[in-house]
Scaffold this motif. Structure first.
Motif, short mmCIF file in Angstrom:
data_model
loop_
_atom_site.label_atom_id
_atom_site.label_comp_id
_atom_site.label_asym_id
_atom_site.label_seq_id
_atom_site.Cartn_x
_atom_site.Cartn_y
_atom_site.Cartn_z
N SER A 1 7.42 -3.15 -10.65
CA SER A 1 7.18 -2.06 -11.61
C SER A 1 6.26 -1.04 -10.98
CB SER A 1 6.51 -2.62 -12.86
OG SER A 1 5.13 -2.88 -12.59
N ASP A 2 6.11 0.11 -11.62
CA ASP A 2 5.03 0.97 -11.21
C ASP A 2 3.76 0.47 -11.91
OD1 ASP A 2 5.05 4.52 -10.42
OD2 ASP A 2 3.50 3.01 -10.16
N TRP A 3 2.65 1.11 -11.60
CA TRP A 3 1.33 0.63 -12.02
C TRP A 3 1.25 0.38 -13.53
CZ3 TRP A 3 -2.96 0.00 -8.67
CH2 TRP A 3 -4.16 -0.32 -9.31
N GLY B 1 0.88 16.28 -6.14
CA GLY B 1 0.81 14.82 -6.14
C GLY B 1 0.86 14.31 -7.56
N GLU B 2 0.66 13.01 -7.71
CA GLU B 2 0.83 12.38 -9.01
C GLU B 2 -0.08 12.97 -10.07
OE1 GLU B 2 0.63 8.17 -9.05
OE2 GLU B 2 0.71 8.05 -11.25
N ALA B 3 0.53 13.35 -11.18
CA ALA B 3 -0.16 13.86 -12.38
C ALA B 3 -0.73 15.26 -12.16
CB ALA B 3 -1.26 12.91 -12.84
N THR C 1 -1.27 15.36 -0.34
CA THR C 1 -1.48 14.28 -1.30
C THR C 1 -1.12 12.92 -0.70
OG1 THR C 1 -0.95 13.54 -3.54
CG2 THR C 1 0.85 14.45 -2.24
N TRP C 2 -1.60 11.84 -1.36
CA TRP C 2 -1.28 10.47 -0.93
C TRP C 2 -1.65 10.23 0.53
CZ3 TRP C 2 -0.61 6.74 -4.25
CH2 TRP C 2 -0.04 7.01 -5.50
N ILE C 3 -2.95 10.34 0.82
CA ILE C 3 -3.38 10.08 2.20
C ILE C 3 -4.47 9.02 2.21
CG2 ILE C 3 -2.84 12.38 3.09
CD1 ILE C 3 -6.09 12.69 2.76
N GLY D 1 4.05 17.86 -9.93
CA GLY D 1 3.19 17.63 -8.77
C GLY D 1 3.81 16.73 -7.73
N ARG D 2 4.71 15.84 -8.16
CA ARG D 2 5.25 14.85 -7.20
C ARG D 2 6.41 15.42 -6.38
NH1 ARG D 2 4.14 8.83 -9.23
NH2 ARG D 2 3.86 8.69 -6.96
N VAL D 3 6.74 16.68 -6.60
CA VAL D 3 7.74 17.30 -5.73
C VAL D 3 7.26 17.21 -4.28
CG1 VAL D 3 6.77 19.62 -5.97
CG2 VAL D 3 9.20 19.35 -5.43
N ARG E 1 0.87 -1.20 0.00
CA ARG E 1 0.00 0.00 0.00
C ARG E 1 0.89 1.23 0.00
NH1 ARG E 1 -5.41 1.53 -0.75
NH2 ARG E 1 -6.24 2.77 0.96
N ASP E 2 0.37 2.34 -0.53
CA ASP E 2 1.12 3.59 -0.46
C ASP E 2 0.95 4.22 0.92
OD1 ASP E 2 0.02 3.53 -3.57
OD2 ASP E 2 2.09 4.20 -3.31
N VAL E 3 1.90 3.97 1.77
CA VAL E 3 1.93 4.62 3.09
C VAL E 3 3.06 5.64 2.99
CG1 VAL E 3 2.13 4.28 5.58
CG2 VAL E 3 1.16 2.46 4.13
N LYS F 1 11.67 4.52 -4.37
CA LYS F 1 11.14 4.77 -5.71
C LYS F 1 11.39 6.22 -6.09
CE LYS F 1 6.43 6.03 -4.19
NZ LYS F 1 5.04 5.60 -4.09
N HIS F 2 11.24 6.58 -7.42
CA HIS F 2 10.96 5.72 -8.57
C HIS F 2 12.26 5.63 -9.35
CE1 HIS F 2 7.21 7.75 -7.35
NE2 HIS F 2 6.60 6.68 -7.75
N PHE F 3 12.74 4.46 -9.45
CA PHE F 3 14.11 4.20 -9.98
C PHE F 3 14.09 4.28 -11.50
CE2 PHE F 3 18.30 3.13 -9.13
CZ PHE F 3 18.75 1.98 -9.76
C1 GLC Z 1 1.26 5.10 -8.69
C2 GLC Z 1 2.57 5.77 -8.35
C3 GLC Z 1 3.42 4.98 -7.40
C4 GLC Z 1 2.51 4.21 -6.46
C5 GLC Z 1 1.79 3.17 -7.29
C6 GLC Z 1 0.80 2.34 -6.43
O1 GLC Z 1 0.96 5.29 -10.05
O2 GLC Z 1 3.41 6.20 -9.42
O3 GLC Z 1 4.29 5.89 -6.72
O4 GLC Z 1 3.26 3.60 -5.44
O5 GLC Z 1 1.09 3.73 -8.39
O6 GLC Z 1 -0.24 3.17 -6.01
#
Ligand code: GLC
Length: 732
Positions: A261-263, A466-468, A398-400, A143-145, A85-87, A183-185
């Motif tokens: 991988s990423d999504w 946040g993302e995008a 973001t990411w909560i 946004g991901r800064v 999970r994204d924690v 991440k993200h490598f």
């Molecule tokens: C997202 C993000 C990544 C995240 C993954 C799972 O697209 O790029 O940072 O961990 O998908 O949610």
């Protein structure tokens, strides 16, 4: 891990691989997205047949336990699932966004926050987080800064290690430990024009000297997993980039965890135009070194045929699967699958950790006439104005995913409590959202006119980073600048508290306020943290982890830039207003600057004010020369010349004057938080070795090169307190 454990684990892995079918091996390489608390027959069958190794985004405990029971008791080999999970900055209790946590320059605080997040996540049955994100970010339009630790490789490396150790704990098999995923490598933060997922072109020298460093720090800290970036790195997308995934990660760094991988980024290889089909994408990714596919089925659909066709060997599959089994063993998942999750941390202790992190993340950028700290005893009326003053959701950032806004304490609530019944607090939202363009500010202005001080809470809603979520114009959005100016016109002393997921361009508001406190998105306890700083219960100690541009046109702007052959200097900068018409074409400038904007940032990396003041003096270098095997100690005195006890982040910068490749004009090489009472002085010393001075030169080998070095110590990257020494090659 003890050698015995390692050897036992390797034996266990070899034994399992010998017994696994190809379908079961490919299953371990496949991660599915959870079904929101449902265990469909199809999913149960997939798990039972051993054709899935991991599930992400399943946070319902009973569902996890049901799936894990099927995996460990009903599948042929009983290999446990790993739930991810994204924690990112907290699980239930949301901490400041990582960019704000980096502003604390306190790895201990960051580690404690990750420890809390891990315990809360593990209590919900998770065993793996997709964090820390360590992408070096020099472009606040991106946004991901918000998720990053900013622009500097040294600071990002220290924070990466702290977060990895916080998540994984001293014993990764403990019930409150979760695997980290760096991440993200790699190189994602260099996405062109600040647009997410965009092309990155990074010369190997820059990649190694800047972008890869925090990833290496994560490996050195024992990170168990990596995640590849969506982005195309120099024409080869990271998800199938053998240079990254095999040459650097495995051969150079000896990493033995696994890479996810990423999504769905395996199938996106065809969208990039690297491949024509999902089968070719699966081939490119698995041969480059990708172990597990997140939320895609290219591996599941095509690896078996690739093996049968002889294009992918069983040995390659075994290597990928072995990495996954190794992490599951190191997490002790088989035992943990049979024991209930740990209990969540006490809410009170969680709030205390979140508040500490928020206090240390706050950066004071302006404080004219010492309008801060507020003297509560002298206040009769306070106006609290703005769309970010009382919004427990937006302050989280973001990411909560699993954050609970009900746990938030807003600035308004904390101010009302802190000011007490004797002070009239007038709250006016002023704008429905930070993007609102139409509003009358009459009510806000009336409240400000009647108040002893106006506290403005403006910035960005959480969705704007946040993302995008990238912005080409990074001014305060909506009509917030107009709101600030309207409040300014009342003549009431004005304090602006800005909550945002990135540096904003503040040139149009900076002179409209008496004080400016940058709070990023401060998380659940942002309110009490901000109130404590505004009241002077805490003195702000935060320092910027990223440069603040004056205008977006300056981006990318960062402190550790190269000197160029024609560096700008105050004397060489000519402003557009001063140009005579028909001036001769080559009559001025001829250095690296802009005609229309000061080439320096509005606020530089490492900048942050305090309620006290600090003086630096007497820099000393222990010797004029240093051998490759030796070291020098650089020290200086720092004194608290102000009225209150406070913490100062003392920073050490180095410049390598000459190198086989050009070197940055300054590089952060060390920092230390130092607490000083009024009038107190301390001597702060840093030891530098050749390893600290090493870099990847023209031959892409990491080494220190002899020559002259300058060193600085100060409270910001612009410090001018300078020393020097020479690094020499020992006499043969
Ligand atoms: C997202 C993000 C990544 C995240 C993954 C799972 O697209 O790029 O940072 O961990 O998908 O949610």
């Amino acid at each position: 891990m003890s050698r015995e454990t390692n050897e036992a684990t390797e034996r266990q892995i070899r034994s399992l691989l010998q017994r696994m079918t190809l379908a079961e091996k490919i299953g371990q390489m496949t991660q599915l997205n959870g079904d929101e608390g449902r265990v469909s027959d199809a999913l149960a069958d997939r798990v039972r047949s051993g054709t899935v190794g991991s599930i992400l985004n399943e946070v319902d405990g009973p569902t996890q336990q049901a799936l894990q029971r099927i995996a460990t008791e009903e599948s042929r080999l009983g290999i446990p699932l790993i739930f991810g999970r994204d924690v990112i900055h907290g699980f239930r209790t949301i901490l400041p966004i990582p960019l704000g946590q980096a502003a604390s320059w306190n790895p201990q605080t960051v580690r404690e926050g990750a420890r809390l997040a891990a315990a809360e996540a593990a209590a919900s049955g998770l065993q793996w987080t997709f964090a820390p994100m360590v992408d070096i970010a020099r472009d606040p339009r991106w946004g991901r800064v918000a998720e990053s630790f900013g622009e500097d490789p040294h600071l990002a490396s220290v924070m990466a290690a702290a977060m990895v150790k916080g998540f994984q704990g001293p014993d990764p098999t403990a019930p409150d430990a979760i695997a980290a995923c760096v991440k993200h490598f790699a190189g994602y933060g260099a996405s062109e024009s600040g647009k997410d997922y965009n092309t990155t072109n990074i010369p190997e020298n820059e990649l190694r000297n800047v972008y890869l460093r925090p990833f290496k720090a994560a490996v050195d800290a024992g990170v168990m997993t990596f995640m590849t970036s969506f982005s195309d790195l120099d024409g080869v997308p990271a998800t199938a980039n053998a240079f990254l995934l095999t040459t650097v990660l495995r051969k150079e760094w000896g990493f033995d965890g696994f890479v996810v991988s990423d999504w769905d980024s395996v199938r996106q290889l065809a969208v990039h135009g690297m491949t024509e089909t999902d089968r070719e994408s699966a081939f490119e990714a698995v041969t480059a070194g990708l172990d597990m596919e997140m939320a895609g089925d290219a591996y599941l659909s095509h690896l078996s045929a690739l093996v049968e066709a002889g294009r992918v060997t069983v040995a390659q599959i075994d290597e990928r699967v072995g990495n996954i089994l190794r992490v599951k063993a190191r997490l002790g998942l088989s035992d943990r699958a049979r024991t209930p999750p740990c209990s969540p941390p006490e809410p009170a202790s969680a709030r205390a950790i979140a508040k500490r992190a928020a206090v240390e993340s706050l950066v004071l950028l302006r404080n004219d006439h010492r309008v801060l700290p507020l003297d509560r005893a002298a206040l009769d009326s306070v106006a609290v104005i703005g769309p970010m003053a009382d919004d427990g959701y937006e302050q989280l950032g973001t990411w909560i995913f699993d954050g609970d806004p009900a746990r938030s304490v807003t600035p308004l609530a904390a101010l009302v409590e802190g000011l007490g019944p004797g002070v009239d607090v007038r709250y006016v939202r002023g704008l429905e959202t930070t993007r609102s363009r139409t509003a009358t500010f009459d009510e806000a202005a009336t409240a400000a006119e009647a108040a002893d001080v106006a506290l403005l809470f403006v910035g960005e809603e959480s969705i704007l980073s946040g993302e995008a979520h990238c912005r080409a114009d990074i001014d305060l959005p909506g009509a917030q600048v107009e709101l600030v100016r309207r409040i300014r016109r009342t003549g009431t002393p004005t304090v602006a508290v800005i909550m945002a997921g990135r540096p904003l361009t503040l040139t149009n508001v900076f002179d409209e306020v008496d004080a400016l406190l940058y709070a990023w998105h401060p998380g659940a306890m942002g309110g009490p943290a901000i109130a404590d700083v505004l009241f002077g219960i805490e003195s702000p100690s935060g320092k910027l982890p990223i440069s603040f541009p004056r205008v977006a046109g300056q981006i990318p702007i960062y402190y550790n830039h190269k000197n160029t052959g024609r560096p700008a200097s105050p004397g060489s900068v000519v402003s557009i207003e001063s140009i005579e018409s028909r001036a001769p074409q080559t009559s001025f400038g001829m250095t690296s600057f802009y005609l229309d904007v000061d080439p320096t940032p509005l606020f530089p990396f490492g900048y942050g004010l305090s309620y006290s003041s600090f003086e630096y003096a007497d820099i000393e270098v222990s010797a004029p020369q240093m051998d490759m095997a030796g070291s020098v100690t650089v020290s200086a005195s720092v004194s608290n010349s102000g009225p209150v006890a406070a913490v100062e982040v003392v920073q050490l910068y180095v410049r390598d004057l000459v190198g086989s490749t050009t070197r940055p004009v300054k590089e952060l090489k060390g920092f230390r938080r130092v607490e000083l009472s009024p009038g107190q002085s301390k001597r702060v010393a840093f030891v530098l070795t050749a390893d600290d001075l090493a870099f990847y030169g023209r031959n892409q080998r990491r080494a220190a090169e002899p020559g002259e070095f300058h060193v600085w110590i100060g409270g910001c990257s612009t410090t001018e307190l300078r020393g020097e020494f020479r690094l020499r090659v020992e006499d043969r």
